[in-house]
Design an enzyme around this catalytic site. Structure first.
Site, mmCIF file in Angstrom:
data_model
loop_
_atom_site.group_PDB
_atom_site.id
_atom_site.type_symbol
_atom_site.label_atom_id
_atom_site.label_comp_id
_atom_site.label_asym_id
_atom_site.label_seq_id
_atom_site.Cartn_x
_atom_site.Cartn_y
_atom_site.Cartn_z
ATOM 1 N N ARG A 1 -25.351 16.176 5.317
ATOM 2 C CA ARG A 1 -24.202 16.663 4.845
ATOM 3 C C ARG A 1 -24.513 18.232 4.257
ATOM 4 N NH1 ARG A 1 -21.655 11.957 1.383
ATOM 5 N NH2 ARG A 1 -20.251 11.333 2.727
ATOM 6 N N LYS B 1 -16.142 -5.556 5.275
ATOM 7 C CA LYS B 1 -14.870 -5.637 5.023
ATOM 8 C C LYS B 1 -13.883 -5.745 5.977
ATOM 9 C CE LYS B 1 -14.799 -5.446 -0.139
ATOM 10 N NZ LYS B 1 -14.373 -5.132 -0.803
ATOM 11 N N GLY C 1 -20.876 7.313 6.752
ATOM 12 C CA GLY C 1 -22.378 7.295 6.401
ATOM 13 C C GLY C 1 -23.467 6.584 7.127
ATOM 14 N N GLY D 1 -14.966 7.113 3.417
ATOM 15 C CA GLY D 1 -13.667 7.294 2.920
ATOM 16 C C GLY D 1 -12.431 8.544 3.453
HETATM 17 C C1 3PG Z 1 -18.048 9.616 -0.210
HETATM 18 O O1 3PG Z 1 -19.917 9.418 -0.164
HETATM 19 O O2 3PG Z 1 -17.606 9.435 0.482
HETATM 20 C C2 3PG Z 1 -17.505 10.706 -0.410
HETATM 21 O O3 3PG Z 1 -19.220 11.698 -0.869
HETATM 22 C C3 3PG Z 1 -17.411 11.081 -1.703
HETATM 23 O O4 3PG Z 1 -17.530 9.439 -2.670
HETATM 24 P P1 3PG Z 1 -17.090 8.863 -3.417
HETATM 25 O O5 3PG Z 1 -16.599 7.524 -2.313
HETATM 26 O O6 3PG Z 1 -17.662 8.659 -4.800
HETATM 27 O O7 3PG Z 1 -15.983 9.370 -4.236
HETATM 28 MG MG MG Z 2 -17.802 5.968 -0.583
#
Ligand code: 3PG
Ligand code: MG
Length: 394
Positions: free
Chosen positions: A37, A198, A351, A374
């Site tokens: 990132r 999940k 990730g 997400g």
């Molecule tokens: C992630 O890692 O998915 C983003 O940086 C968003 O983080 P969050 O899910 O804690 O909002």
């Molecule tokens: Mg996340």
């Protein structure tokens, strides 16, 4: 779909508030263990400094609960960013207070300041107007390059975009462009590989992608709800009973529409959830009680590999097993290698999949390695992300 990017703005000598996603994994010593990132944010930041902007960068890290928590300080990101940027990066241990205001005012052309973790302020996640006012006062223009956080309607994502002229950074624009390619007439065969624990996290994506896919390959913990839905014995493997009906509907729809769904035919099972547990390979439809599957088996890996090799578009999200533990890493490794060596247009999100590719030295073989977990899933669900909606189109 493309957005109005920062290179359309006149930035010289102006303070530019940049929202980055520096939410990176840290080890126990507080060192950054995966800098994807940070590296991905460099093109926009470099363009800004080379064009004489005064850059005020901000990000969240982790999930501190709306207050200060030193475990989530952004300080460890500073040397990593400075290294990739080849410039000094100033850091202020403050978000929108007097110190941050002063540090932003003191910036010269081409200088970069990073603020402390946005989520140390309770107003960030609530998109509190007073907090958004203070954050916006640090810049004259706003650049959103935090694709990973674009699904969050937080102050630094939507609040400031309503207060300052908003532009997309190059990363945000590229993510939106590449991911929308999967939804807008992808070359076929289009194959998606979904894993992770999940199924409930993935059903909305499956629902939106299924009608565009030729083949769906399911592994990881989520596949056992599929196997259970067709009556297989899954032993003590992960299982979401409340998702069985939705999975059955999805399978029935796939059948009606002629979409191929590949589920594991063999799996690696363990007698405990431990790296050194006893383990063996068994047929996927007859897992005994007391055993749980922690990886797909070799026959499944070969079948998945063949489907991937025949594809012209590939999307992969989620590991096939507990790949952090070597005895259960082979399935994820096989999928990573198949995706990396494919001639198809390949997109990987999330990730864990990105970390697996990085571990294997294969990250550069992917056409688009998304920085969003997400966020990439919500885009593929067909949703308009709040952080994208606030940026005008190109
Ligand atoms: C992630 O890692 O998915 C983003 O940086 C968003 O983080 P969050 O899910 O804690 O909002
Ligand atoms: Mg996340």
């Amino acid at each position: 779909m493309e957005l109005r990017t920062v290179d359309r703005a006149d930035v010289r000598g102006r303070r530019i508030l940049v929202r980055n996603d520096f939410n990176v994994p840290l080890d126990d010593d507080g060192d950054v263990t995966d800098d994807l990132r940070v590296r991905a944010s460099v093109p926009t930041l470099r363009w800004l400094v080379e064009h004489g902007a005064k850059v005020v960068s901000c990000s969240h890290l982790g999930r501190p609960k709306g207050g200060r928590d030193d475990r989530y300080s952004l300080a460890p990101v500073v040397p990593v960013l400075a290294g990739h940027l080849g410039r000094d990066v100033r850091f202020v241990d403050d978000v929108v207070g007097d110190e941050a205001q002063r540090a932003a005012r003191d910036l010269g052309e081409g200088q970069v300041l990073l603020l402390q973790n946005l989520r140390f302020e309770p107003g960030e996640e609530k998109n509190d107007p007073a907090f958004a006012d203070r954050l916006a006062s640090l810049g004259e223009l706003y650049v959103d390059d935090a694709f990973g956080a674009a699904h969050r309607a937080h102050a630094s994502v939507v609040g400031v975009a309503e207060r300052l002229p908003p532009y997309a950074g190059f990363l945000l624009n590229k993510e939106v462009k590449e991911l929308s390619r999967l939804l807008e007439g992808p070359d076929r065969p289009f194959v998606a590989i979904l894993g992770g624990s999940k199924v409930s996290d993935k059903l909305a994506v499956l629902d939106n992608l299924l009608g565009r896919l030729d083949s769906l390959l399911v592994g990881g913990g989520m596949c056992f709800t599929f196997l259970a839905a067709q009556g297989d014995e899954i032993g003590d493997s992960l299982f979401e009973p409340d998702q069985v009906d939705s999975v059955r509907e999805l399978l029935a729809r796939a059948e009606r529409e002629g979409r191929r769904v590949l589920l594991p035919t063999d799996v690696v099972v363990a007698d405990d959830f431990r790296e050194d547990a006893e383990h063996r390979t068994v047929p996927a439809d007859a897992i005994e009680k007391g055993w749980r599957s922690l990886d797909i088996g070799p026959e499944t890996a070969r079948a998945f590999g063949a489907a991937i090799a025949a594809a012209r578009t590939v999307f992969w999200n989620g590991p096939m097993g507990v790949f952090e533990w070597p005895p259960f890493a082979a399935g994820t490794k096989a999928v990573a290698e198949a995706v990396a060596s494919s001639d198809a247009y390949t997109v990987v999100g999330g990730g864990d999949s990105a970390a697996a590719l990085a571990q294997l030295g294969l990250a550069d073989e992917i056409d688009h390695l998304s920085t969003g977990g997400g966020a990439s899933l919500e885009m593929l669900e067909g949703k308009t992300l709040p952080g994208v909606a606030v940026i005008p189109p190109a």
